[in-house]
Design an enzyme around this catalytic site. Sequence first.
Site, PDB file in Angstrom:
ATOM      1  N   LYS A  22     -47.579  17.981  -0.465  1.00  0.00           N
ATOM      2  CA  LYS A  22     -47.745  18.187  -1.769  1.00  0.00           C
ATOM      3  C   LYS A  22     -46.558  17.632  -2.874  1.00  0.00           C
ATOM      4  O   LYS A  22     -46.908  17.084  -3.937  1.00  0.00           O
ATOM      5  CB  LYS A  22     -47.979  19.963  -1.922  1.00  0.00           C
ATOM      6  N   ASN A  23     -45.449  17.983  -2.301  1.00  0.00           N
ATOM      7  CA  ASN A  23     -44.328  17.703  -3.391  1.00  0.00           C
ATOM      8  C   ASN A  23     -43.916  16.191  -3.617  1.00  0.00           C
ATOM      9  O   ASN A  23     -43.373  15.934  -4.231  1.00  0.00           O
ATOM     10  CB  ASN A  23     -42.825  18.464  -2.818  1.00  0.00           C
ATOM     11  N   CYS A 121     -39.875  31.530 -13.844  1.00  0.00           N
ATOM     12  CA  CYS A 121     -40.925  31.251 -12.728  1.00  0.00           C
ATOM     13  C   CYS A 121     -40.226  32.388 -11.638  1.00  0.00           C
ATOM     14  O   CYS A 121     -39.121  32.829 -11.772  1.00  0.00           O
ATOM     15  CB  CYS A 121     -40.563  29.736 -12.179  1.00  0.00           C
ATOM     16  N   ARG A 126     -35.027  28.577 -13.512  1.00  0.00           N
ATOM     17  CA  ARG A 126     -35.401  27.091 -13.211  1.00  0.00           C
ATOM     18  C   ARG A 126     -35.664  26.235 -14.749  1.00  0.00           C
ATOM     19  O   ARG A 126     -36.412  25.722 -14.991  1.00  0.00           O
ATOM     20  CB  ARG A 126     -36.845  26.907 -12.540  1.00  0.00           C
ATOM     21  N   ASP A 311     -37.087  25.209   0.721  1.00  0.00           N
ATOM     22  CA  ASP A 311     -38.490  25.770   0.870  1.00  0.00           C
ATOM     23  C   ASP A 311     -38.826  26.307   2.226  1.00  0.00           C
ATOM     24  O   ASP A 311     -39.970  26.546   2.606  1.00  0.00           O
ATOM     25  CB  ASP A 311     -39.419  24.593   0.477  1.00  0.00           C
ATOM     26  N   ARG A 403     -51.994  26.991  -3.251  1.00  0.00           N
ATOM     27  CA  ARG A 403     -51.353  25.904  -3.978  1.00  0.00           C
ATOM     28  C   ARG A 403     -50.590  25.075  -3.170  1.00  0.00           C
ATOM     29  O   ARG A 403     -50.152  23.863  -3.291  1.00  0.00           O
ATOM     30  CB  ARG A 403     -50.012  26.754  -4.905  1.00  0.00           C
TER      31      ARG A 403
HETATM   32  C1  UD1 Z   1     -38.544  20.941  -5.876  1.00  0.00           C
HETATM   33  C2  UD1 Z   1     -39.564  21.529  -5.264  1.00  0.00           C
HETATM   34  C3  UD1 Z   1     -39.441  22.685  -4.748  1.00  0.00           C
HETATM   35  C4  UD1 Z   1     -38.017  23.000  -4.014  1.00  0.00           C
HETATM   36  C5  UD1 Z   1     -36.885  22.383  -4.895  1.00  0.00           C
HETATM   37  C6  UD1 Z   1     -35.502  22.358  -3.967  1.00  0.00           C
HETATM   38  C7  UD1 Z   1     -41.365  20.194  -6.145  1.00  0.00           C
HETATM   39  C8  UD1 Z   1     -42.776  20.035  -6.919  1.00  0.00           C
HETATM   40  N1  UD1 Z   1     -40.681  21.291  -5.785  1.00  0.00           N
HETATM   41  O1  UD1 Z   1     -38.242  21.909  -7.294  1.00  0.00           O
HETATM   42  O2  UD1 Z   1     -40.274  23.047  -3.925  1.00  0.00           O
HETATM   43  O3  UD1 Z   1     -37.795  24.311  -3.986  1.00  0.00           O
HETATM   44  O4  UD1 Z   1     -37.182  20.975  -5.495  1.00  0.00           O
HETATM   45  O5  UD1 Z   1     -35.404  21.735  -3.120  1.00  0.00           O
HETATM   46  O6  UD1 Z   1     -41.011  19.027  -5.535  1.00  0.00           O
HETATM   47  N2  UD1 Z   1     -31.974  23.048 -12.155  1.00  0.00           N
HETATM   48  C9  UD1 Z   1     -31.496  23.449 -13.480  1.00  0.00           C
HETATM   49  N3  UD1 Z   1     -31.425  22.339 -14.744  1.00  0.00           N
HETATM   50  C10 UD1 Z   1     -32.555  21.507 -14.250  1.00  0.00           C
HETATM   51  C11 UD1 Z   1     -33.442  21.158 -13.070  1.00  0.00           C
HETATM   52  C12 UD1 Z   1     -32.621  22.216 -12.184  1.00  0.00           C
HETATM   53  O7  UD1 Z   1     -30.362  24.206 -13.559  1.00  0.00           O
HETATM   54  O8  UD1 Z   1     -32.886  20.605 -15.445  1.00  0.00           O
HETATM   55  C13 UD1 Z   1     -31.825  23.957 -11.028  1.00  0.00           C
HETATM   56  C14 UD1 Z   1     -32.900  24.949 -10.707  1.00  0.00           C
HETATM   57  O9  UD1 Z   1     -33.011  26.095 -11.467  1.00  0.00           O
HETATM   58  C15 UD1 Z   1     -32.379  25.220  -9.164  1.00  0.00           C
HETATM   59  C16 UD1 Z   1     -31.682  23.908  -8.743  1.00  0.00           C
HETATM   60  O10 UD1 Z   1     -31.392  23.184  -9.887  1.00  0.00           O
HETATM   61  O11 UD1 Z   1     -31.638  26.198  -9.241  1.00  0.00           O
HETATM   62  C17 UD1 Z   1     -32.495  22.855  -7.937  1.00  0.00           C
HETATM   63  O12 UD1 Z   1     -33.659  22.523  -8.644  1.00  0.00           O
HETATM   64  P1  UD1 Z   1     -34.747  21.352  -8.584  1.00  0.00           P
HETATM   65  O13 UD1 Z   1     -33.855  20.530  -7.333  1.00  0.00           O
HETATM   66  O14 UD1 Z   1     -34.694  20.576  -9.919  1.00  0.00           O
HETATM   67  O15 UD1 Z   1     -35.994  21.919  -7.941  1.00  0.00           O
HETATM   68  P2  UD1 Z   1     -37.627  21.302  -8.384  1.00  0.00           P
HETATM   69  O16 UD1 Z   1     -37.475  20.105  -8.796  1.00  0.00           O
HETATM   70  O17 UD1 Z   1     -37.874  22.222  -9.604  1.00  0.00           O
END
Ligand code: UD1
Length: 424
Positions: A22-23, A121, A126, A311, A403
């Site tokens: 999915k991701n 979320c 996030r 995850d 999902r």
């Molecule tokens: C993706 C995955 C999710 C997984 C996560 C970490 C998808 C659709 N989802 O989520 O399943 O758990 O990677 O492996 O691929 N953060 C910030 N600012 C930002 C972006 C991120 O503070 O602009 C923080 C987030 O709140 C979190 C951390 O960085 O604490 C990591 O998040 P991120 O790697 O961006 O996760 P996602 O891409 O949302």
Amino acid sequence: MDQIRITGGQPLHGTISISGAKNAALPLMAACLLSDKPLHLSNVPDLADIATMVELLENHGVTVEQKPAEDLGLELTLTADGTLNPTAPYDIVRKMRASVLVLGPLLARLGEAIVSLPGGCAIGTRPIDLHLSALEQMGAVIELKEGYVYAKAPEGLKGATIRFPFVSVGATENLLMAAAMADGTTILENAAREPEISDLADCLVSMGADIHGIGTECLVIKGISNFKEATYSVIPDRIEAGTYAVAAAITGGSLELTNMRSDHLGAVIEALTRAGVNCANGGASLSVSHPTGHCSGFDVVSQPYPGFPTDMQAQFMALMATADGASLITETIFENRFMHVPELARMSADITVHGGSAMVRGHGSLKGAEVMATDLRASVCLVLAALAAEGETVINRVYHLDRGYEQLEEKLRAVGAKIERVSD
Ligand code: UD1
């Protein structure tokens, strides 16, 4: 609302075929926005999140053709050759945070994107500040108003050297897509190295992009303006595979997982092995077994890839709850990812949370109870706990599972689980 009912205590035996990730599929689908030529994707899992991304892309003006694959999943052809609408509305974005992945490609292609903020979320605040500040470094002008990101780059995005202050999967993906069509060379430092990032980069390369350093923390992208028609197969879902590996271990069963990439599961296999689970790695398959279902206590710390994936944290907590002895989980990625703890406690698990760590005092057995799913991985953790528990467990709010887990009940039933979905 649907419920899942599971009668625990059946060791699972047999073979489970792993679906597409999915991701990985979600960013690959968003990448179609860069090109006016068709993008043909296979091994796309048939899931609610994929349907949401289809809805979003159609809203942007993409033509989406989909048909079921011969065995599992979908084949999609995505063509963004008409007039494109730059707005990703709240009604769709609120259903799925990954919708924000259209921001980079829309901005690069149209010079404009209006994307609803994904909002809070269940697993933490996030934010998307990293996505936005990196796009600003490429020349985008960004304004936040009325819950929307208004991004403009009337002169087009410009190549830049961007160092992410910490690793973000989504920000790396958004910037990779934006940079693929920017003017000049972009260097992304401290980029995420998750297999889903490499899959996106490989797909972009098959569309004609010029990307070096794939699989490393430094990606070098030379922008191009015209992409070509491409055909690409999504990688297998490492989190689904890891989840079924835990299902084998927690039930004292033996499962052969096929159509997978065990090289993407290094930290998970290593943690299972430390817990006393037998894992025989066959590359595209993995055999997992445990004679009793009661592992030894063990510790894990979630980290960016190649570390132990956040995850898989909830699923491992279920395994720890049935282990002999104490285990410690430390969550370093998300600040509020222990919502499954009170639900596991209803099933008689003994868990204490201190900040970002959870001490799990395994005592061998769990008891069936009525519980509530709170997010995708927390839901499947309850399914795993229920498979091992004495008696019946009823899981409410199972739409979270839809999902992210393709044909979950069918796959588990075929290897001996007593699981059924009850619709209202
Ligand atoms: C993706 C995955 C999710 C997984 C996560 C970490 C998808 C659709 N989802 O989520 O399943 O758990 O990677 O492996 O691929 N953060 C910030 N600012 C930002 C972006 C991120 O503070 O602009 C923080 C987030 O709140 C979190 C951390 O960085 O604490 C990591 O998040 P991120 O790697 O961006 O996760 P996602 O891409 O949302």
